[in-house]
Design a protein around this motif. Sequence first.
Motif: not given
Length: 419
Positions: A170-183
Amino acid sequence: MKFLGELDEVSLARTQRCNRRLTDPNRLQAIRDTGLMDTPQEEAFDRLARLAAQLLDVPLTIMSLVDADRQFFKADFGLPSPFRETRQLPIDASLCRYTLEGEPIISSNAPADPFLKFHPSTGPWGIVALIVLPLINPEGHVLGTFCCIQPSVREWTERDHTVMRELTASIMTELNLRDQIRKLKVEQNLRDTFVAALTHDLRTPLAAAKVSVQLLGRRHGELPGVQTSVARVNGSLDRAERMIQNLLDASRIKAGKYVALDLGECDLHALTTQALDELSAVYPGRFSLKAEGAFKMKADPLGLRRIVENLASNAAKYGAPGTPIEVLLEQRGQHMVLQVRNQGAPIAADELQTIFEPFHRARSAAESAAKGWGLGLPLVRGIAEAHGGKASVTSSADEGTCFTVTLPVDATGQQRLTA
């Protein structure tokens, strides 16, 4: 760092492998890209730390990021002083650094573990039983850890392992979503910069080329073929200008902005007739216009033409070859309705929801011989919405594909609303 004893070969090899990962520039860049180092606590992560403590009945849970110099505590439950205040640990005192190869650290009794018993942090922290899982991004870089700590011997159950794995995911899902938004934001900024530079750099030479061509036409217009060549070049330059404007408008639409309009009195019937007459030179005998009346409007004449041209040319390019394309105009109260219907293979149901998105092309269009950038339909919707109207599509094997644009008779009210 110095362990408080001599490590066995397996433990020593692990420390050496992880030490090499510690300063990996790609891993460090991935940590910087999260934007989380030295930031305040966030409920999105603290909630997971609390949940882990409650489900496992442990007094301490921590989510950390591990860079080359320190371990930063981003979220926790039960973190003691002084770490609650400083929220960091020097890298030499970090146990989590030894997960950088992607291997977890799990023990029911750290003082009896051949590796953990010599680590200087286990005593001061009261670490006896622990589960430390690495936070691994899609590129395989370990960003940090999620851990739970028990100050007494504890045999971890399969349920305990599952809870920690799921919460770590779940932590990595949150981090990955934020990374996609950043990209996506980076991509949008790059695209906006590119479009701005392109339009600025191309419009000046295009204007100069048009002036030069017109001058040649006036000076040498009596020579055979000159006027035809001038007309052809002018037409190509006009098309290049329209492509530039399409890119500008598509960029505005992608950013959630309205297409700029130049409102005036116009006749939708006359504009549609003129646009279809010009397209008939390329697609002879394809268009059938059904309309009665003048269809007077307060709208952007160029915008209306772009709507008709895009829908009609798309229907000709992607509809069944040789079949008629029906263009219908109708006034319904205070709205004008334009419909363009063609026969042929229907648009897939899953694509009807995204077909108006900028730079999106339906599979049938992408697989066809006709080339395009996926800008025509987004512009149709963007221009319609800028007028205060809307665009929609239906498609089936029996009824064909029908694009419908509904526009207010007077768009000035919408312009005041969005000014």
